[in-house]
Design a protein around this motif. Structure first.
Motif, PDB file in Angstrom:
ATOM      1  N   MET A  37     -11.707  46.015  37.414  1.00  0.00           N
ATOM      2  CA  MET A  37     -12.912  46.827  37.232  1.00  0.00           C
ATOM      3  C   MET A  37     -13.795  46.637  38.462  1.00  0.00           C
ATOM      4  O   MET A  37     -13.824  45.561  39.053  1.00  0.00           O
ATOM      5  CB  MET A  37     -13.637  46.356  35.972  1.00  0.00           C
ATOM      6  N   LEU A  38     -14.521  47.678  38.856  1.00  0.00           N
ATOM      7  CA  LEU A  38     -15.418  47.617  40.005  1.00  0.00           C
ATOM      8  C   LEU A  38     -16.833  47.930  39.540  1.00  0.00           C
ATOM      9  O   LEU A  38     -17.048  48.917  38.843  1.00  0.00           O
ATOM     10  CB  LEU A  38     -14.989  48.631  41.070  1.00  0.00           C
ATOM     11  N   HIS A  39     -17.791  47.078  39.926  1.00  0.00           N
ATOM     12  CA  HIS A  39     -19.205  47.306  39.610  1.00  0.00           C
ATOM     13  C   HIS A  39     -19.970  47.344  40.934  1.00  0.00           C
ATOM     14  O   HIS A  39     -19.959  46.375  41.689  1.00  0.00           O
ATOM     15  CB  HIS A  39     -19.762  46.198  38.709  1.00  0.00           C
ATOM     16  N   VAL A  40     -20.620  48.475  41.199  1.00  0.00           N
ATOM     17  CA  VAL A  40     -21.323  48.665  42.472  1.00  0.00           C
ATOM     18  C   VAL A  40     -22.826  48.676  42.233  1.00  0.00           C
ATOM     19  O   VAL A  40     -23.345  49.547  41.538  1.00  0.00           O
ATOM     20  CB  VAL A  40     -20.901  49.991  43.154  1.00  0.00           C
ATOM     21  N   ASP A  41     -23.523  47.688  42.805  1.00  0.00           N
ATOM     22  CA  ASP A  41     -24.983  47.669  42.807  1.00  0.00           C
ATOM     23  C   ASP A  41     -25.520  47.797  44.226  1.00  0.00           C
ATOM     24  O   ASP A  41     -26.700  48.002  44.424  1.00  0.00           O
ATOM     25  CB  ASP A  41     -25.527  46.395  42.156  1.00  0.00           C
ATOM     26  N   GLY A  42     -24.643  47.670  45.212  1.00  0.00           N
ATOM     27  CA  GLY A  42     -25.024  47.830  46.612  1.00  0.00           C
ATOM     28  C   GLY A  42     -24.608  49.202  47.089  1.00  0.00           C
ATOM     29  O   GLY A  42     -24.566  50.163  46.314  1.00  0.00           O
ATOM     30  N   GLU A  43     -24.291  49.301  48.388  1.00  0.00           N
ATOM     31  CA  GLU A  43     -23.860  50.563  48.986  1.00  0.00           C
ATOM     32  C   GLU A  43     -22.401  50.449  49.391  1.00  0.00           C
ATOM     33  O   GLU A  43     -22.018  49.526  50.097  1.00  0.00           O
ATOM     34  CB  GLU A  43     -24.708  50.895  50.208  1.00  0.00           C
ATOM     35  N   LEU A  44     -21.608  51.408  48.939  1.00  0.00           N
ATOM     36  CA  LEU A  44     -20.184  51.433  49.237  1.00  0.00           C
ATOM     37  C   LEU A  44     -19.828  52.845  49.671  1.00  0.00           C
ATOM     38  O   LEU A  44     -20.183  53.814  48.993  1.00  0.00           O
ATOM     39  CB  LEU A  44     -19.385  51.035  47.988  1.00  0.00           C
ATOM     40  N   SER A  45     -19.157  52.973  50.818  1.00  0.00           N
ATOM     41  CA  SER A  45     -18.752  54.302  51.269  1.00  0.00           C
ATOM     42  C   SER A  45     -17.342  54.256  51.820  1.00  0.00           C
ATOM     43  O   SER A  45     -16.900  53.247  52.350  1.00  0.00           O
ATOM     44  CB  SER A  45     -19.725  54.844  52.320  1.00  0.00           C
ATOM     45  N   GLY A  46     -16.638  55.375  51.639  1.00  0.00           N
ATOM     46  CA  GLY A  46     -15.271  55.470  52.121  1.00  0.00           C
ATOM     47  C   GLY A  46     -14.354  56.039  51.073  1.00  0.00           C
ATOM     48  O   GLY A  46     -14.741  56.896  50.279  1.00  0.00           O
ATOM     49  N   ILE A  47     -13.124  55.518  51.056  1.00  0.00           N
ATOM     50  CA  ILE A  47     -12.110  55.938  50.090  1.00  0.00           C
ATOM     51  C   ILE A  47     -11.920  54.804  49.105  1.00  0.00           C
ATOM     52  O   ILE A  47     -11.581  53.690  49.495  1.00  0.00           O
ATOM     53  CB  ILE A  47     -10.791  56.287  50.800  1.00  0.00           C
TER      54      ILE A  47
END
Length: 131
Positions: A37-47
């Motif tokens: 599982m992935l939890h994003v609270d920051g900034e993530l860009s790409g594929i």
């Protein structure tokens, strides 16, 4: 600070009970493959490709191409999204093109773009009845 699953991002298969967290304040760019599982609270860009659930938290910002089993957005997503299920929560914003089997938008959630509901690939049998 970012916390990745054991063995690095996408390098080793991990249990579906594990969660990879991109913490608030982190800015990460590139190609990512997750079985956890992935939890994003920051900034993530790409594929970003995930075999599991991707949650974009209240402070999360994800831009790019996202493929996952299920996506829950309470932050911001911009780009192309392909998932079995998409939930846009009251604080969520999704901008871009989506292709999903199921879509849910809570009151207050925002979606701007194009949507395509995936059709199940069913095989139709045609009987040839000679008379």
């Amino acid at each position: 600070m970012a916390i990745f699953n054991k063995g690095g991002v996408g390098l080793t298969p991990s249990s579906s009970t594990e969660t990879t967290v991109i913490s608030s304040g982190a800015k990460i760019e590139g190609k990512f493959y997750f079985s956890s599982m992935l939890h994003v609270d920051g900034e993530l860009s790409g594929i970003i490709h995930s075999e599991s659930i991707v949650v974009i938290g209240k402070n999360g910002n994800l831009k790019g191409e996202l493929q996952a089993d299920k996506v829950v957005v309470n932050g911001y997503f911009e780009g192309e999204l392909d998932a079995n299920s998409l939930e846009i929560l009251a604080g969520g914003v999704v901008m871009g093109d989506i292709s999903v089997n199921g879509l849910s938008i809570e009151n207050g959630g925002k979606f701007r773009g194009t949507s395509k509901i995936k059709e199940e690939n069913t095989v139709k049998l045609i009987e040839n009845n000679p008379e």
